[in-house]
Write a protein that holds these residues in place. Structure first.
Motif, PDB file in Angstrom:
ATOM      1  N   CYS A 229       7.517 -18.843  16.242  1.00 16.41           N
ATOM      2  CA  CYS A 229       6.132 -18.374  16.227  1.00 16.41           C
ATOM      3  C   CYS A 229       5.212 -19.397  16.887  1.00 16.41           C
ATOM      4  CB  CYS A 229       5.676 -18.124  14.794  1.00 16.41           C
ATOM      5  SG  CYS A 229       6.531 -16.755  13.977  1.00 16.41           S
ATOM      6  N   THR A 230       4.012 -18.933  17.249  1.00 22.37           N
ATOM      7  CA  THR A 230       2.984 -19.792  17.812  1.00 22.37           C
ATOM      8  C   THR A 230       1.753 -19.734  16.924  1.00 22.37           C
ATOM      9  OG1 THR A 230       3.788 -19.414  20.061  1.00 22.37           O
ATOM     10  CG2 THR A 230       1.540 -20.242  19.827  1.00 22.37           C
ATOM     11  N   PHE A 231       1.249 -20.926  16.546  1.00 21.50           N
ATOM     12  CA  PHE A 231       0.095 -21.018  15.661  1.00 21.50           C
ATOM     13  C   PHE A 231      -1.091 -21.603  16.429  1.00 21.50           C
ATOM     14  CE2 PHE A 231       3.894 -21.945  12.948  1.00 21.50           C
ATOM     15  CZ  PHE A 231       3.949 -20.707  12.317  1.00 21.50           C
ATOM     16  N   ASN A 232      -2.143 -20.824  16.558  1.00 19.28           N
ATOM     17  CA  ASN A 232      -3.401 -21.273  17.163  1.00 19.28           C
ATOM     18  C   ASN A 232      -4.368 -21.544  16.021  1.00 19.28           C
ATOM     19  OD1 ASN A 232      -5.958 -21.469  18.297  1.00 19.28           O
ATOM     20  ND2 ASN A 232      -5.655 -19.800  19.748  1.00 19.28           N
ATOM     21  N   GLY A 233      -4.626 -22.837  15.766  1.00 23.08           N
ATOM     22  CA  GLY A 233      -5.394 -23.214  14.587  1.00 23.08           C
ATOM     23  C   GLY A 233      -6.878 -22.966  14.662  1.00 23.08           C
ATOM     24  N   THR A 234      -7.371 -22.526  15.814  1.00 20.96           N
ATOM     25  CA  THR A 234      -8.802 -22.253  15.930  1.00 20.96           C
ATOM     26  C   THR A 234      -9.233 -21.205  14.914  1.00 20.96           C
ATOM     27  OG1 THR A 234      -8.768 -22.763  18.292  1.00 20.96           O
ATOM     28  CG2 THR A 234     -10.614 -21.441  17.487  1.00 20.96           C
ATOM     29  N   GLY A 235     -10.185 -21.556  14.070  1.00 20.17           N
ATOM     30  CA  GLY A 235     -10.734 -20.579  13.127  1.00 20.17           C
ATOM     31  C   GLY A 235     -10.236 -20.696  11.712  1.00 20.17           C
ATOM     32  N   ILE A 236      -9.164 -21.477  11.439  1.00 20.51           N
ATOM     33  CA  ILE A 236      -8.782 -21.690  10.043  1.00 20.51           C
ATOM     34  C   ILE A 236      -9.970 -22.315   9.320  1.00 20.51           C
ATOM     35  CG2 ILE A 236      -7.337 -23.084   8.515  1.00 20.51           C
ATOM     36  CD1 ILE A 236      -4.989 -22.592  10.312  1.00 20.51           C
ATOM     37  N   ALA A 237     -10.384 -21.699   8.208  1.00 20.17           N
ATOM     38  CA  ALA A 237     -11.672 -22.037   7.614  1.00 20.17           C
ATOM     39  C   ALA A 237     -11.616 -23.089   6.517  1.00 20.17           C
ATOM     40  CB  ALA A 237     -12.321 -20.769   7.053  1.00 20.17           C
ATOM     41  N   GLY A 238     -10.432 -23.333   5.958  1.00 16.19           N
ATOM     42  CA  GLY A 238     -10.316 -24.321   4.906  1.00 16.19           C
ATOM     43  C   GLY A 238     -10.693 -23.837   3.525  1.00 16.19           C
ATOM     44  N   ALA A 239     -11.126 -22.591   3.390  1.00 16.36           N
ATOM     45  CA  ALA A 239     -11.520 -22.064   2.078  1.00 16.36           C
ATOM     46  C   ALA A 239     -10.298 -21.852   1.191  1.00 16.36           C
ATOM     47  CB  ALA A 239     -12.271 -20.745   2.260  1.00 16.36           C
ATOM     48  N   ASN A 240     -10.437 -22.117  -0.107  1.00 14.32           N
ATOM     49  CA  ASN A 240      -9.361 -21.897  -1.069  1.00 14.32           C
ATOM     50  C   ASN A 240      -8.092 -22.648  -0.662  1.00 14.32           C
ATOM     51  OD1 ASN A 240      -8.291 -20.828  -3.437  1.00 14.32           O
ATOM     52  ND2 ASN A 240      -7.532 -18.987  -2.437  1.00 14.32           N
TER      53      ASN A 240
END
Length: 329
Positions: A229-240
């Motif tokens: 898989c490919t993970f594009n971390g842009t936008g991970i919000a850090g909530a919860n």
């Protein structure tokens, strides 16, 4: 009781057997045959799903938007799956749930489905599977979803999603915006079967704007594979506590040959995390052959929290920096 031999004049045995066979053929039950239907309206799709039988093929017209909450509750078989497919791989039909604030665009509760060449959008949850087994999803695009994109829940096992994309999830609630969610939180075990086994996530592109973890593997589940898989971390919000590409809390999960890009997102503090959310879970995760681009030396490739266990080999990070933390062998 009626006796054919006594009622008829003396006949040669071969003639008598022919008469009896003829009577049997005329009274045999009708056997249903697999159907093939092409739909260009939501009502057609709803009806086709409601009446589906093993081996049926439901083709969705190219480029058409089907608005509604569609339920796939019938069962196929291992040798005769129920197929839902787009007529075109370059102009995929769209399953549109109507709003990101409620409902599932596609709700699968039956076994043995083959779903391919469709887009799924604009629902609170994109594709939900409850006690659904042996479903194959390929060339599926899930995007613009209120919470999680795909959820294997309530014991759903032996399912595969492959060669697909998941992006722009958590639009309603970022803390629940996982790309693929496997199993159920311990707080939901009274409502859902926790034993969600042997699901496979292969060659899926996650992001941008998957606002929680790209894959969240819950306690109670086991044998999940995430590969290529490919993970594009842009936008991970850090909530919860959504601060990694993958959060592993199940047992015997395999994470291999994936590529992850932090893309300057400071909310991502580790590439992969392992947690013992419940005693006896978060054990024996395997991380092999993954490549991570983590911007700086601080984020760990694998961080196994207190009580969790993992093995790791042949993983690389760029630039050089922290690799493993906790009980990682």
């Amino acid at each position: 009781m009626f006796n054919l031999q006594r009622a008829l004049p003396p006949l040669r045995k071969s003639v008598l057997y022919a008469v009896m066979l003829s009577l049997t053929l005329f009274t045999a039950p009708t056997v249903s045959q697999a159907a093939s239907v092409t739909c260009s309206t939501a009502s057609c799709l709803t009806s086709a799903l409601a009446n589906a039988q093993p081996g049926d093929v439901i083709t969705l017209a190219a480029g058409v938007t089907f608005t509604g909450n569609f339920v796939a509750a019938k069962n196929g078989t291992a040798s005769a799956k129920i197929t839902i497919k787009g007529a075109s791989s370059t102009n995929k039909p769209i399953l549109n749930g109507g709003t990101t604030s409620s409902g599932y665009a596609l709700y699968i509760t039956g076994d043995h489905y083959d779903i391919r060449n469709v887009k799924v959008t604009n629902a609170k949850k994109g594709i939900m599977l409850d006690h659904a087994n042996y479903t194959w999803m390929e060339y599926v695009d899930v995007y613009s979803i209120g919470e999680e994109g795909v959820h294997y829940r309530d014991g759903s096992s032996n399912n595969t999603i492959k060669n697909s994309t998941v992006s722009d999830t958590g639009k309603l609630n970022p803390e629940y915006g996982e790309g693929v969610y496997v199993g159920s939180d311990v707080g939901k075990w009274g409502s859902y079967i926790k034993e969600t086994k042997n699901n496979r996530i292969s060659s899926v592109t996650f992001g941008p704007n998957v606002r929680a973890e790209h894959v969240d593997i819950k306690e109670g589940s086991s044998g999940t594979t995430v590969e290529n898989c490919t993970f594009n971390g842009t936008g991970i919000a850090g909530a919860n506590y959504a601060d990694s590409f993958i959060d592993v809390k199940g047992n015997n999960d395999v994470i291999k040959n994936n590529v992850g890009y932090r893309n300057g997102n400071s909310k991502i503090v580790d590439a992969f995390q392992v947690h013992e959310r419940v005693s006896g879970w978060g054990q024996n995760a395997s991380f092999t052959g993954n490549t991570l681009y983590l911007d700086n030396a601080t984020p760990y490739v694998v961080n196994a929290d207190t009580g969790a266990t993992a093995t790791a080999s042949n993983n690389t990070r760029s630039p050089s920096g922290n690799m493993y933390k906790g009980s990682v062998n």
